[in-house]
Design a protein around this motif. Structure first.
Motif, short mmCIF file in Angstrom:
data_model
loop_
_atom_site.label_atom_id
_atom_site.label_comp_id
_atom_site.label_asym_id
_atom_site.label_seq_id
_atom_site.Cartn_x
_atom_site.Cartn_y
_atom_site.Cartn_z
N TYR A 117 0.85 -1.18 0.00
CA TYR A 117 0.00 0.00 0.00
C TYR A 117 0.89 1.24 0.00
O TYR A 117 1.56 1.53 0.98
CB TYR A 117 -0.91 -0.02 1.23
N LEU A 118 0.93 1.95 -1.12
CA LEU A 118 1.83 3.09 -1.26
C LEU A 118 1.12 4.39 -1.66
O LEU A 118 1.74 5.29 -2.18
CB LEU A 118 2.89 2.77 -2.33
N SER A 119 -0.16 4.49 -1.38
CA SER A 119 -0.91 5.67 -1.86
C SER A 119 -0.45 6.97 -1.21
O SER A 119 -0.61 8.04 -1.79
CB SER A 119 -2.41 5.48 -1.66
N ASN A 120 0.14 6.92 -0.03
CA ASN A 120 0.63 8.14 0.63
C ASN A 120 2.15 8.25 0.59
O ASN A 120 2.74 9.03 1.33
CB ASN A 120 0.14 8.18 2.09
N PHE A 121 2.75 7.48 -0.25
CA PHE A 121 4.21 7.44 -0.38
C PHE A 121 4.68 8.68 -1.13
O PHE A 121 4.25 8.94 -2.25
CB PHE A 121 4.58 6.17 -1.15
N LEU A 161 0.55 2.49 -8.34
CA LEU A 161 1.51 3.59 -8.22
C LEU A 161 0.92 4.88 -8.79
O LEU A 161 1.65 5.76 -9.22
CB LEU A 161 2.81 3.23 -8.94
N SER A 162 -0.39 4.98 -8.76
CA SER A 162 -1.06 6.13 -9.36
C SER A 162 -0.72 7.45 -8.67
O SER A 162 -0.83 8.51 -9.28
CB SER A 162 -2.58 5.92 -9.38
N ASN A 163 -0.28 7.40 -7.42
CA ASN A 163 0.08 8.63 -6.72
C ASN A 163 1.59 8.91 -6.71
O ASN A 163 2.03 9.86 -6.08
CB ASN A 163 -0.44 8.59 -5.28
N LEU A 211 3.33 -10.24 -10.99
CA LEU A 211 2.63 -8.97 -11.20
C LEU A 211 1.72 -9.07 -12.42
O LEU A 211 2.16 -9.35 -13.53
CB LEU A 211 3.67 -7.85 -11.40
N THR A 212 0.42 -8.86 -12.21
CA THR A 212 -0.55 -8.97 -13.30
C THR A 212 -1.09 -7.61 -13.74
O THR A 212 -1.46 -7.45 -14.90
CB THR A 212 -1.75 -9.86 -12.91
N ASN A 213 -1.15 -6.65 -12.83
CA ASN A 213 -1.71 -5.34 -13.14
C ASN A 213 -0.73 -4.25 -12.73
O ASN A 213 -0.26 -4.23 -11.59
CB ASN A 213 -3.03 -5.11 -12.39
N LEU A 214 -0.46 -3.35 -13.66
CA LEU A 214 0.46 -2.26 -13.37
C LEU A 214 0.02 -1.02 -14.14
O LEU A 214 -0.02 -1.00 -15.36
CB LEU A 214 1.89 -2.64 -13.77
N ASP A 215 -0.37 0.01 -13.40
CA ASP A 215 -0.83 1.26 -14.00
C ASP A 215 0.24 2.32 -13.78
O ASP A 215 0.44 2.81 -12.68
CB ASP A 215 -2.15 1.70 -13.37
N LEU A 216 0.95 2.65 -14.85
CA LEU A 216 1.99 3.68 -14.80
C LEU A 216 1.57 4.90 -15.61
O LEU A 216 2.41 5.70 -16.02
CB LEU A 216 3.30 3.11 -15.34
N SER A 217 0.28 5.05 -15.83
CA SER A 217 -0.23 6.13 -16.69
C SER A 217 0.08 7.52 -16.14
O SER A 217 0.19 8.48 -16.91
CB SER A 217 -1.73 5.99 -16.92
#
Length: 122
Positions: free
Chosen positions: A12-16, A39-41, A60-66
């Motif tokens: 959980y890295l949303s506040n990283f 890693l959206s944030n 790793l199956t899902n990775l959003d680097l958009s």
């Protein structure tokens, strides 16, 4: 940072805060049990090095680097090497105008380049 955490399955890295990070080399390398990573944030406008960032993240199956800002990126060799389980990969926000993309082995090496991934206007 998390490199070699082979049993890590969730993170959980949303506040990283990555605002001042320039080198992300190997950050998640060999996190072999990690299945999803949000890693959206991540703030990556100062990122210049992302070599091996997800190397050997075999589950790793899902990775959003958009939202990754790659405007200042200089090196991303083997960034996704060994990500053999990737189903969803979004690179639509990548700006590759300043460097040559030649080592995204996971995309072309495993044939997932034809899966309708969001890779923008490469």
């Amino acid at each position: 940072m998390f490199s070699g955490c082979k049993s890590l399955s969730n993170l959980y890295l949303s506040n990283f805060n990555t605002q001042n990070v320039s080198c992300m080399n190997g950050m998640f390398s060999e996190c072999k049990s990690l299945t999803n990573l949000n890693l959206s944030n991540f703030t990556t406008q100062n990122g210049t090095l992302m070599f091996d960032m997800f190397n050997k993240c075999e589950s790793l199956t899902n990775l959003d680097l958009s939202n990754f800002n790659t405007e200042n990126l200089k090196e991303m060799d083997d960034m996704l090497n060994g990500c053999k389980s990737l189903i969803n990969l979004d690179l639509s926000g990548f700006n590759t105008n300043k460097f040559l993309v030649k080592y995204l082995n996971c995309i072309w090496g495993l044939g997932i380049g034809d899966w309708g991934l969001g890779i923008g206007d490469w």
